[in-house]
Enzyme design. Structure first.
Site, PDB file in Angstrom:
ATOM      1  N   HIS A  60       0.854  -1.187   0.000  1.00  0.00           N
ATOM      2  CA  HIS A  60       0.000   0.000   0.000  1.00  0.00           C
ATOM      3  C   HIS A  60       0.888   1.234   0.000  1.00  0.00           C
ATOM      4  O   HIS A  60       2.030   1.196   0.488  1.00  0.00           O
ATOM      5  CB  HIS A  60      -0.892   0.021   1.242  1.00  0.00           C
ATOM      6  N   GLU A  62       0.899   3.832   1.827  1.00  0.00           N
ATOM      7  CA  GLU A  62       1.367   4.215   3.163  1.00  0.00           C
ATOM      8  C   GLU A  62       2.545   3.359   3.616  1.00  0.00           C
ATOM      9  O   GLU A  62       3.527   3.882   4.169  1.00  0.00           O
ATOM     10  CB  GLU A  62       0.243   4.066   4.209  1.00  0.00           C
ATOM     11  N   CYS A  90      -6.086   1.777   5.960  1.00  0.00           N
ATOM     12  CA  CYS A  90      -6.705   0.512   6.364  1.00  0.00           C
ATOM     13  C   CYS A  90      -6.094   0.076   7.706  1.00  0.00           C
ATOM     14  O   CYS A  90      -5.125   0.680   8.177  1.00  0.00           O
ATOM     15  CB  CYS A  90      -6.456  -0.553   5.292  1.00  0.00           C
ATOM     16  N   CYS A  93      -2.217  -0.565   7.550  1.00  0.00           N
ATOM     17  CA  CYS A  93      -1.438   0.664   7.478  1.00  0.00           C
ATOM     18  C   CYS A  93      -1.522   1.439   8.791  1.00  0.00           C
ATOM     19  O   CYS A  93      -0.517   1.992   9.252  1.00  0.00           O
ATOM     20  CB  CYS A  93      -1.908   1.514   6.311  1.00  0.00           C
TER      21      CYS A  93
END
Length: 174
Positions: A60, A62, A90, A93
């Site tokens: 992701h 992040e 999410c 993260c």
């Protein structure tokens, strides 16, 4: 006067940089999420989602930005940094954000179904965890939301069978 002064103009600027990263993800047919990490007014990390490219569910924006920022800072602790991300983090993260001890998280579009910064739950300010982040939501919300909506609309359209193909309600014998 103990409260930090938040410059919303710089929030809009740095979210613009995250939006540029999200646009790169969109062009690469990744979910269009972009992130930048800022320390002392300077960007030290930039990333976009790369889940499909890397075949890695943890890639992701992040997570990739956190790794870059830790390398730039020379430490895993990012206590004086702010993360700007186009979509609410999410749970995965958010857990990494708490562990790296980011001071602040700024996001654009919320995620009521899966967000972990106040959408579905709030791991960034969970009372029993060892760190809590300041959260600012809704920065450049419409731009962030529009990018996500457009992407998922295109994804759904690409999955619909063309006229005359099985699965669209008509038969090939008509």
């Amino acid at each position: 006067m103990d409260e930090p002064i938040i410059d919303l103009q710089s929030d809009a600027y740095f979210m613009g940089e995250a939006l540029r990263q999200a646009a790169k993800a969109y062009e690469a047919e990744e979910v269009p999420v972009g992130a930048v990490i800022v320390r002392e007014g300077r960007i030290i990390a930039r990333a976009s989602n790369q889940v499909e490219l890397l075949k890695d569910a943890t890639a992701h924006a992040e997570m990739l930005a956190l790794t870059q920022a830790q390398n730039a800072a020379g430490d895993w602790r990012l206590t004086d940094c702010t993360l700007y991300v186009t979509k609410e983090p999410c749970p995965m993260c958010a857990g990494a954000i708490v562990h790296t001890r980011l001071a602040r998280v700024v996001f654009g579009a919320g995620d009521p179904k899966g967000g972990a910064a106040g959408g579905a739950l709030n791991l960034l300010q969970f009372p029993t965890l060892n760190h809590r982040c300041e959260i600012t939501s809704g920065v450049r919300l419409e731009e962030c939301r529009a990018l996500l909506k457009s992407f998922f609309s295109e994804q759904r359209a690409a999955k619909k069978p063309a006229a005359g193909e099985p699965g669209n309600g008509s038969t090939a014998h008509e």
